[in-house]
Design a protein around this motif. Sequence first.
Motif, PDB file in Angstrom:
ATOM      1  N   TRP A 301       0.834  -1.218   0.000  1.00 25.29           N
ATOM      2  CA  TRP A 301       0.000   0.000   0.000  1.00 25.29           C
ATOM      3  C   TRP A 301       0.863   1.261   0.000  1.00 25.29           C
ATOM      4  O   TRP A 301       0.523   2.286   0.571  1.00 25.29           O
ATOM      5  CB  TRP A 301      -0.963   0.008   1.191  1.00 25.29           C
ATOM      6  CG  TRP A 301      -1.932  -1.134   1.154  1.00 25.29           C
ATOM      7  CD1 TRP A 301      -3.058  -1.239   0.381  1.00 25.29           C
ATOM      8  CD2 TRP A 301      -1.865  -2.344   1.913  1.00 25.29           C
ATOM      9  NE1 TRP A 301      -3.688  -2.445   0.604  1.00 25.29           N
ATOM     10  CE2 TRP A 301      -2.984  -3.130   1.548  1.00 25.29           C
ATOM     11  CE3 TRP A 301      -0.974  -2.835   2.872  1.00 25.29           C
ATOM     12  CZ2 TRP A 301      -3.213  -4.395   2.097  1.00 25.29           C
ATOM     13  CZ3 TRP A 301      -1.205  -4.088   3.425  1.00 25.29           C
ATOM     14  CH2 TRP A 301      -2.321  -4.846   3.033  1.00 25.29           C
ATOM     15  N   GLY A 302       2.022   1.169  -0.661  1.00 27.50           N
ATOM     16  CA  GLY A 302       2.906   2.316  -0.803  1.00 27.50           C
ATOM     17  C   GLY A 302       3.746   2.650   0.404  1.00 27.50           C
ATOM     18  O   GLY A 302       4.462   3.655   0.407  1.00 27.50           O
ATOM     19  N   LYS A 303       3.702   1.783   1.433  1.00 24.14           N
ATOM     20  CA  LYS A 303       4.419   2.089   2.669  1.00 24.14           C
ATOM     21  C   LYS A 303       5.544   1.105   2.988  1.00 24.14           C
ATOM     22  O   LYS A 303       6.418   1.407   3.798  1.00 24.14           O
ATOM     23  CB  LYS A 303       3.428   2.110   3.844  1.00 24.14           C
ATOM     24  CG  LYS A 303       2.341   3.172   3.715  1.00 24.14           C
ATOM     25  CD  LYS A 303       1.369   3.093   4.881  1.00 24.14           C
ATOM     26  CE  LYS A 303       0.257   4.116   4.759  1.00 24.14           C
ATOM     27  NZ  LYS A 303      -0.715   4.025   5.891  1.00 24.14           N
ATOM     28  N   TYR A 304       5.523  -0.082   2.385  1.00 21.54           N
ATOM     29  CA  TYR A 304       6.572  -1.075   2.638  1.00 21.54           C
ATOM     30  C   TYR A 304       6.581  -2.033   1.456  1.00 21.54           C
ATOM     31  O   TYR A 304       5.542  -2.277   0.833  1.00 21.54           O
ATOM     32  CB  TYR A 304       6.312  -1.835   3.938  1.00 21.54           C
ATOM     33  CG  TYR A 304       7.479  -2.705   4.371  1.00 21.54           C
ATOM     34  CD1 TYR A 304       8.607  -2.140   4.952  1.00 21.54           C
ATOM     35  CD2 TYR A 304       7.459  -4.074   4.178  1.00 21.54           C
ATOM     36  CE1 TYR A 304       9.683  -2.928   5.337  1.00 21.54           C
ATOM     37  CE2 TYR A 304       8.531  -4.867   4.558  1.00 21.54           C
ATOM     38  CZ  TYR A 304       9.641  -4.293   5.135  1.00 21.54           C
ATOM     39  OH  TYR A 304      10.712  -5.075   5.509  1.00 21.54           O
ATOM     40  N   ASN A 305       7.742  -2.598   1.163  1.00 20.67           N
ATOM     41  CA  ASN A 305       7.891  -3.380  -0.055  1.00 20.67           C
ATOM     42  C   ASN A 305       7.414  -4.822   0.115  1.00 20.67           C
ATOM     43  O   ASN A 305       8.205  -5.755   0.171  1.00 20.67           O
ATOM     44  CB  ASN A 305       9.349  -3.375  -0.530  1.00 20.67           C
ATOM     45  CG  ASN A 305       9.495  -3.985  -1.911  1.00 20.67           C
ATOM     46  OD1 ASN A 305       8.540  -4.015  -2.683  1.00 20.67           O
ATOM     47  ND2 ASN A 305      10.683  -4.482  -2.226  1.00 20.67           N
ATOM     48  N   GLY A 306       6.090  -5.003   0.209  1.00 23.32           N
ATOM     49  CA  GLY A 306       5.557  -6.353   0.140  1.00 23.32           C
ATOM     50  C   GLY A 306       5.710  -6.907  -1.262  1.00 23.32           C
ATOM     51  O   GLY A 306       5.820  -6.160  -2.239  1.00 23.32           O
ATOM     52  N   TRP A 307       5.704  -8.245  -1.366  1.00 19.74           N
ATOM     53  CA  TRP A 307       5.993  -8.870  -2.659  1.00 19.74           C
ATOM     54  C   TRP A 307       4.754  -9.397  -3.371  1.00 19.74           C
ATOM     55  O   TRP A 307       4.794  -9.690  -4.553  1.00 19.74           O
ATOM     56  CB  TRP A 307       7.017  -9.988  -2.479  1.00 19.74           C
ATOM     57  CG  TRP A 307       8.376  -9.474  -2.116  1.00 19.74           C
ATOM     58  CD1 TRP A 307       8.708  -8.210  -1.716  1.00 19.74           C
ATOM     59  CD2 TRP A 307       9.591 -10.217  -2.109  1.00 19.74           C
ATOM     60  NE1 TRP A 307      10.058  -8.114  -1.463  1.00 19.74           N
ATOM     61  CE2 TRP A 307      10.631  -9.342  -1.689  1.00 19.74           C
ATOM     62  CE3 TRP A 307       9.920 -11.523  -2.406  1.00 19.74           C
ATOM     63  CZ2 TRP A 307      11.959  -9.741  -1.557  1.00 19.74           C
ATOM     64  CZ3 TRP A 307      11.239 -11.932  -2.280  1.00 19.74           C
ATOM     65  CH2 TRP A 307      12.247 -11.044  -1.867  1.00 19.74           C
ATOM     66  N   GLY A 308       3.653  -9.606  -2.647  1.00 18.99           N
ATOM     67  CA  GLY A 308       2.384  -9.923  -3.277  1.00 18.99           C
ATOM     68  C   GLY A 308       2.235 -11.311  -3.856  1.00 18.99           C
ATOM     69  O   GLY A 308       1.447 -11.507  -4.803  1.00 18.99           O
ATOM     70  N   TYR A 309       2.924 -12.304  -3.317  1.00 19.17           N
ATOM     71  CA  TYR A 309       2.776 -13.676  -3.797  1.00 19.17           C
ATOM     72  C   TYR A 309       1.875 -14.488  -2.864  1.00 19.17           C
ATOM     73  O   TYR A 309       1.573 -14.089  -1.740  1.00 19.17           O
ATOM     74  CB  TYR A 309       4.136 -14.357  -3.904  1.00 19.17           C
ATOM     75  CG  TYR A 309       4.976 -13.855  -5.057  1.00 19.17           C
ATOM     76  CD1 TYR A 309       4.605 -14.130  -6.371  1.00 19.17           C
ATOM     77  CD2 TYR A 309       6.120 -13.109  -4.845  1.00 19.17           C
ATOM     78  CE1 TYR A 309       5.360 -13.676  -7.441  1.00 19.17           C
ATOM     79  CE2 TYR A 309       6.886 -12.651  -5.900  1.00 19.17           C
ATOM     80  CZ  TYR A 309       6.506 -12.940  -7.205  1.00 19.17           C
ATOM     81  OH  TYR A 309       7.251 -12.480  -8.254  1.00 19.17           O
TER      82      TYR A 309
END
Length: 518
Positions: A301-309
Amino acid sequence: MKYPALLFTALLLGAATGCQDDFTDLTPQGTITYANFWKTDADAVAASNALYGYMNNDDMFGRGFFWLINASDDMVTGRVRATAANVRNFTATGDEGDTNKMYGYSYRVIRRANEILKNLPAMSIDEKLKNRVLGEAYFMRAFSYFHIATRYGDQRAGVPLVTVDNMDQNSFPRPVSVVANYELMEQDLKKAAELLPLVTAYSGAELGHAHKDAALAYLAKTYVFWAQYDKSKWALAEQAAEAVTKSGSGRALINTGKPKEDFHSVFTIQNNWSSEYIWSVVSGRQDGSILPGVLLENKGWGKYNGWGYFQPTLDLYESFEVGDPRREATILSFGDEFTYLGQKQKYSSTNSLTGFQFSKYMEPYTYPATEHLNANGDKPTTDLNVPLMRYAEVLLLQAEAQIMQGKSGDQALNLVRRRAGLPALTGATLADLKRERRSELAGEFADRHADLVRWGDAQAAYAKAQRGREYADKSNPASTYKVVEVWPARTFNPAVHHVWPIPPIDLNNSKIAQNQGW
């Protein structure tokens, strides 16, 4: 316990002339000798610490093994990634970068365990420490074999057996059956259980080392997998699981009578070492498993680099019983309120293919980013230990073993249900057990795919397309949605796809045959 680069590791990798720790090719070139090692208590501790060096590796229990779990009906690959799709669609070659390292890395751990088992007995050191470190080596050798034998071995061929007696050979043929692997694992785990202390004997940096309950729990799980080939192992699985309960370590589920809070609290930093802990990836914000960040919304959500897998399917969401609080503790759906980096917000996602996200590992993200997260989003580790084996799974293994023997598994099964605030079952069936495992262990390394395979359910499960929710406005938590297909039906051939292809580099180096059909 952290997993540092230790003296032993350095010696193993560099100072030992003529040999290699990189055991990927299974062809050691000589024997490791140490002019100033294998002498002191400190050397033994360094050797034991080195056993765990690959636990938090990104290609192991960061997300490596999770690519294989991702084949299940519980989740889909959340972003376009061809190599991951090959694995999920059972069209893999074994050469995929996502999954071609776990096999070889596991043999590196086996090599380290063998070096301890070879050298430690002759050392004049504290006897209590000697027994513990030997127990750790037996455990980690069996633990490593469990993760490759169950995935790459079957009744037609096991995976190469490398022990102290043969580790300096030039070739390691595959045993005629995976049963040979199970036999070695059984021996090792029994020895480990005899030698290791209870986890209650550990404190500080010792936490995270192998202990008696971990050995007994993996012995139970070994028997459960072995029972595919020998039904007499169900009785032994029941005994091993019961031994965890009776070990004296005070095993218990977190149950304060508040089902919604209790299950969620299992996956919190405060409970990294709770009574439910059996075995996990010891993690810290600078080092540990990256899985929490891998599961987090892509770009966070623009605040931390999640990877989305690894996104949950609608099929998983709908599989929970009505009123089961584990669903909300496991899965975020549009409109669910949660705390993210210290602020309340409602879940929505412009990235999720299914309209869902796993929430089990979200607790580190409820605090300000500086408290429990790695500042480097390219290495999204947290202070939360990632569980590999929980006491709840031990209870479910016990219940399954009892049901498969024609006994009642109600008592163990209902302990898990009671914590979730669900009514007790009477005369629980295998179908009840299967649903309970899915609900309790979704999104964990317990491995839904392996369960479907060993139950004989994979072909039917994967013949169904996976579904999700497509929202009209993906940035609006209150948006309307329609149900859509997010992953097409797949062809699972139970005569081939019950095991995975061994990485070609390992086949070439060790001159062994590929699994049939791959």
